[in-house]
Design a protein around this motif. Structure first.
Motif, PDB file in Angstrom:
ATOM      1  N   UNK A   1       0.838  -1.205   0.000  1.00  0.00           N
ATOM      2  CA  UNK A   1       0.000   0.000   0.000  1.00  0.00           C
ATOM      3  C   UNK A   1       0.876   1.259   0.000  1.00  0.00           C
ATOM      4  N   UNK A   2       1.912   1.276   0.845  1.00  0.00           N
ATOM      5  CA  UNK A   2       2.822   2.441   0.890  1.00  0.00           C
ATOM      6  C   UNK A   2       3.487   2.646  -0.466  1.00  0.00           C
ATOM      7  N   UNK A   3       3.956   1.549  -1.072  1.00  0.00           N
ATOM      8  CA  UNK A   3       4.639   1.649  -2.368  1.00  0.00           C
ATOM      9  C   UNK A   3       3.675   2.141  -3.448  1.00  0.00           C
ATOM     10  N   UNK A   4       2.427   1.654  -3.401  1.00  0.00           N
ATOM     11  CA  UNK A   4       1.431   2.067  -4.398  1.00  0.00           C
ATOM     12  C   UNK A   4       1.126   3.557  -4.268  1.00  0.00           C
ATOM     13  N   UNK A   5       0.955   4.039  -3.035  1.00  0.00           N
ATOM     14  CA  UNK A   5       0.666   5.465  -2.798  1.00  0.00           C
ATOM     15  C   UNK A   5       1.839   6.319  -3.284  1.00  0.00           C
TER      16      UNK A   5
ATOM     17  N   UNK B   1       3.965   5.527  -5.620  1.00  0.00           N
ATOM     18  CA  UNK B   1       3.961   5.457  -7.079  1.00  0.00           C
ATOM     19  C   UNK B   1       2.924   6.412  -7.670  1.00  0.00           C
ATOM     20  N   UNK B   2       1.744   6.470  -7.049  1.00  0.00           N
ATOM     21  CA  UNK B   2       0.667   7.346  -7.525  1.00  0.00           C
ATOM     22  C   UNK B   2       1.082   8.815  -7.421  1.00  0.00           C
ATOM     23  N   UNK B   3       1.761   9.154  -6.309  1.00  0.00           N
ATOM     24  CA  UNK B   3       2.178  10.549  -6.093  1.00  0.00           C
ATOM     25  C   UNK B   3       3.332  10.951  -7.001  1.00  0.00           C
ATOM     26  N   UNK B   4       4.326  10.065  -7.143  1.00  0.00           N
ATOM     27  CA  UNK B   4       5.578  10.458  -7.798  1.00  0.00           C
ATOM     28  C   UNK B   4       5.563  10.275  -9.305  1.00  0.00           C
TER      29      UNK B   4
ATOM     30  N   UNK C   1      -2.464   0.645 -11.382  1.00  0.00           N
ATOM     31  CA  UNK C   1      -1.130   0.721 -10.783  1.00  0.00           C
ATOM     32  C   UNK C   1      -0.491  -0.669 -10.819  1.00  0.00           C
ATOM     33  N   UNK C   2       0.659  -0.759 -11.498  1.00  0.00           N
ATOM     34  CA  UNK C   2       1.349  -2.031 -11.717  1.00  0.00           C
ATOM     35  C   UNK C   2       2.787  -1.877 -11.245  1.00  0.00           C
ATOM     36  N   UNK C   3       3.306  -2.907 -10.573  1.00  0.00           N
ATOM     37  CA  UNK C   3       4.698  -2.833 -10.119  1.00  0.00           C
ATOM     38  C   UNK C   3       5.287  -4.238 -10.017  1.00  0.00           C
ATOM     39  N   UNK C   4       6.585  -4.307 -10.064  1.00  0.00           N
ATOM     40  CA  UNK C   4       7.287  -5.593  -9.924  1.00  0.00           C
ATOM     41  C   UNK C   4       7.283  -6.040  -8.463  1.00  0.00           C
ATOM     42  N   UNK C   5       7.387  -7.328  -8.266  1.00  0.00           N
ATOM     43  CA  UNK C   5       7.661  -7.953  -6.963  1.00  0.00           C
ATOM     44  C   UNK C   5       6.580  -7.749  -5.910  1.00  0.00           C
TER      45      UNK C   5
ATOM     46  N   UNK D   1      -2.619  10.420 -12.920  1.00  0.00           N
ATOM     47  CA  UNK D   1      -3.763  11.336 -12.879  1.00  0.00           C
ATOM     48  C   UNK D   1      -5.064  10.528 -12.938  1.00  0.00           C
ATOM     49  N   UNK D   2      -5.407   9.908 -11.811  1.00  0.00           N
ATOM     50  CA  UNK D   2      -6.581   9.031 -11.782  1.00  0.00           C
ATOM     51  C   UNK D   2      -7.888   9.828 -11.909  1.00  0.00           C
ATOM     52  N   UNK D   3      -7.881  11.109 -11.516  1.00  0.00           N
ATOM     53  CA  UNK D   3      -9.109  11.913 -11.649  1.00  0.00           C
ATOM     54  C   UNK D   3      -9.420  12.170 -13.129  1.00  0.00           C
ATOM     55  N   UNK D   4      -8.389  12.372 -13.901  1.00  0.00           N
ATOM     56  CA  UNK D   4      -8.582  12.574 -15.344  1.00  0.00           C
ATOM     57  C   UNK D   4      -8.971  11.255 -16.015  1.00  0.00           C
TER      58      UNK D   4
END
Length: 654
Positions: free
Chosen positions: A338-342, A344-347, A360-364, A351-354
């Motif tokens: 959850x921390x990593x996803x948040x 990733x979304x910030x950095x 959200x996809x990530x390795x490992x 733009x999920x509102x648009x």
């Protein structure tokens, strides 16, 4: 000042209907509003809602077209000693279903065993490898539970190998049904059927009970089957309507005195009190269910099956402890992802509102727990979430989970992306999917296209659904007991939420990791205590707020008090917003500044006293000026909370 970015929907039932229900049922006006909001709009429906046992249920044999043939096939297999193989699923629904049918078939003299596909190697549902293994082992009847409805090719292969196949499932129907000998799925029934909302364990329960009736052997086993039904139905987030609500009401009362060693052991390790007269859905949803689900997500499902099928208290406790350990590991993984996803979304930024959808996809990331993280992200951002991770043994493939919001259908979204996906499935609120990584960009674009057909910008906020307005005078033990008597509350029958406008925040302090304890007041002097879970980042709250909340009981030193569990806050109409560097704490106003060069935070109260503290220091200075200031320990309250409030106000990190 920062507050949750929510959208409130306040129900407004017809006042005449409210009066009519009050007169017919004796319910308070508040509770009459609640059940009207649940679609209960006539005296007859209200009586069934209050006491589900008064409804005459249709015979399952009349409702499920293939139930009789399923019974005949299983009865014959038991009588001639033919092997029966149960193919389950690795979630709580699948594992409770498997355990329920294992108990029932064994009790009736059947030669039964089970196989659960590996989450890591096989993915969801029966497959050709398992079918061929069953054939090699001399199986006569294959019984799927909580899966199979979308497994056309594996079922076709089973029939080619001469196996008899009975599918019991509750997932959405594909265009082409598998060529099984019998199919039991509530989605094949009328939308008005009381059996329509059954989870996989509910279908298994009907099959097991009806089969036991054929052998005249229901009395010794009916209680344990009902308890497993109760556990699986709530853990699977099935709708608490129709027969689910009726049977759960009974099952929740039985569970504290369960004769199943595994359920007793699970309640013991999860801290569920045996003294409770009945369990509540939250006891299962937040305590028992996650411990079973965790095993299927990151452990070996056999642990949970053994827990729920053993009659040996020693083995049961051992397996329950294993569930506890695995669940602890699952919690840690969820927090980390959850921390990593948040981040990733910030950095990135995303733009999920648009897009009106969050992908959200990530390795490992461990794909066994990403579904839980998806739910948390929906809670946080109020947007449909599709989260995935690359396959460990094949990075060209992505496996993911999805969770939706009220106005968005996950299964329909996946169907809309059919040509881009491999295997996928699910229902309105949740689903799973697989795709090749080179289809990822197209998948994101297609989902956004689908979302734009359904969602407007105002939908992309967490939704707070409210049943009605209440005054603190109405919030008493009697109201709570009336609410409690209408258990079970849950999916499609949500626990009542009320709101009160223009409430004074008399006291507030942070507790635990990220929570707030509050004392709230009205103009007439009425006060209520409250807890606001995960509201720490909004500390301090302004002097006055509209609040949305649930009623809860707080046990402390042998006394029971009614408190509020805050689920939403907003500024009252006409409120002026405070300047960005001011805040209110415990009814007093403060101004704060951060001086970058000195790395010093200064907080001034209305009397002119200043609290000054430098970054990383445990001591600060308090006074009108530095010459006369005294040293104080800023790790202690009230200084600690005042500093935290100032940092939140200025958006400073620790």
């Amino acid at each position: 000042m920062k507050l949750p970015d929510q959208r409130w929907y306040i129900a407004s039932p017809n006042p005449d209907q409210v009066k009519m229900l009050v007169a017919e049922t004796g319910l308070s006006p508040l509770l009459a509003q609640v059940i009207l909001n649940r679609g209960i709009d006539s005296p007859n429906l209200a009586q069934v809602y209050i006491n589900p046992e008064v409804e005459t249920l249709p015979d399952p044999l009349d409702e499920f077209p293939d139930l009789l043939s399923s019974i005949e096939l299983l009865k014959e297999a038991i009588e001639i000693g033919e092997k029966i193989a149960i193919c389950g699923d690795y979630d709580a629904d699948g594992m409770t279903s498997t355990s329920l049918l294992l108990r029932a078939l064994t009790h009736l003299g059947g030669d039964a065993y089970y196989e659960i596909p590996s989450r890591m190697k096989d993915g969801y549902g029966i497959n050709e490898r398992i079918v061929e293994k069953f054939a090699e082992e001399g199986v006569g009847v294959v019984l799927t539970v909580d899966n199979g409805i979308a497994a056309y090719e594996p079922i076709k292969r089973a029939i080619e190998l001469g196996l008899t196949v009975i599918i019991t499932d509750h997932h959405d129907l594909p265009e082409k049904l598998p060529p099984a000998d019998a199919i039991l799925n509530p989605k094949l029934l009328s939308i008005h059927s009381p059996y329509r909302g059954l989870a996989g364990v509910g279908v298994a329960y009907i099959l097991a009970v009806t089969l036991a009736e054929q052998f005249n052997k229901t009395e010794e086993i009916i209680d344990s089957l009902l308890e497993l039904f109760t556990l699986g139905t709530i853990a699977d987030l099935a709708p608490l309507v129709g027969v689910n609500r009726r049977w759960l009401k009974k099952g929740l009362k039985q569970l504290p005195n369960s004769q199943l060693a595994g359920i007793q052991a699970l309640m013991q390790v999860a801290g569920v009190s045996e003294e409770q007269k009945q369990l509540k859905p939250d006891d299962i949803g937040f305590k028992l269910g996650p411990r079973i689900n965790a095993v299927g997500r990151i452990g070996d499902p056999q642990t949970a099956i053994e827990l729920l099928t053993t009659d040996d208290p020693g083995i049961a406790l051992e397996r329950a402890m294993q569930c506890e350990q695995i669940n602890g590991k699952r919690k840690g993984l969820c927090e980390e992802i959850e921390k990593e996803a948040i981040h990733l979304i910030k950095t990135t930024p995303i733009n999920y509102k648009k897009d009106r959808v969050l992908v959200v996809i990530n390795h490992k990331w461990h794909h066994g727990v990403i579904g839980i993280v998806a739910s948390r992200l929906v809670e946080r951002y109020g947007v449909p979430v599709f989260i995935g991770t690359y396959e460990e043994d094949d990075p060209s493939k992505i496996r993911g989970s999805a969770r939706g919001i009220e106005e968005f259908n996950i299964f329909e979204a996946l169907v809309y992306c059919d040509d881009l996906l491999g295997k996928y499935g699910g229902h309105k609120a949740a689903g799973g999917f697989g795709l090749k990584s080179n289809n990822l960009i197209a998948f994101k674009e297609r989902l956004s296209q689908f979302a734009h057909q359904l969602l407007e910008p105002h939908h992309i906020k967490p939704l707070v659904k409210i049943d009605g307005e209440a005054n603190f005078k109405q919030l008493n033990a009697q109201l709570y007991q009336h609410i409690d008597s209408l258990q079970p509350w849950g999916i499609e029958n949500a626990f009542p939420v009320f709101w009160t406008p223009n409430v004074k925040i008399l006291e507030q302090r942070t507790v635990g990791k990220n929570h707030l304890k509050l004392v709230l007041g009205q103009e007439d002097g009425q006060e209520m205590k409250a807890i606001a879970w995960r509201f720490g980042s909004y500390f301090p709250l302004p002097k006055r707020l509209d609040i949305a909340y649930k009623l809860t009981e707080n046990y402390w030193n042998g006394t029971v008090n009614i408190e509020l569990e805050i689920v939403g806050v907003r500024l009252p109409a006409g409120t002026t917003i405070q300047p960005k560097n001011t805040f209110t704490y415990q009814g007093k106003d403060y101004i704060c500044h951060y001086f970058k060069q000195e790395k010093e935070l200064r907080i001034k109260n209305a009397q002119g006293k200043v609290l000054a503290v430098r970054k990383g220091q445990q001591k600060g200075l308090l006074g009108i000026n530095r010459q006369e200031a005294k040293e104080v320990d800023v790790t202690q309250n009230p200084y600690f909370d005042i500093i935290k409030a100032a940092m939140n106000t200025l958006n400073l990190t620790k």
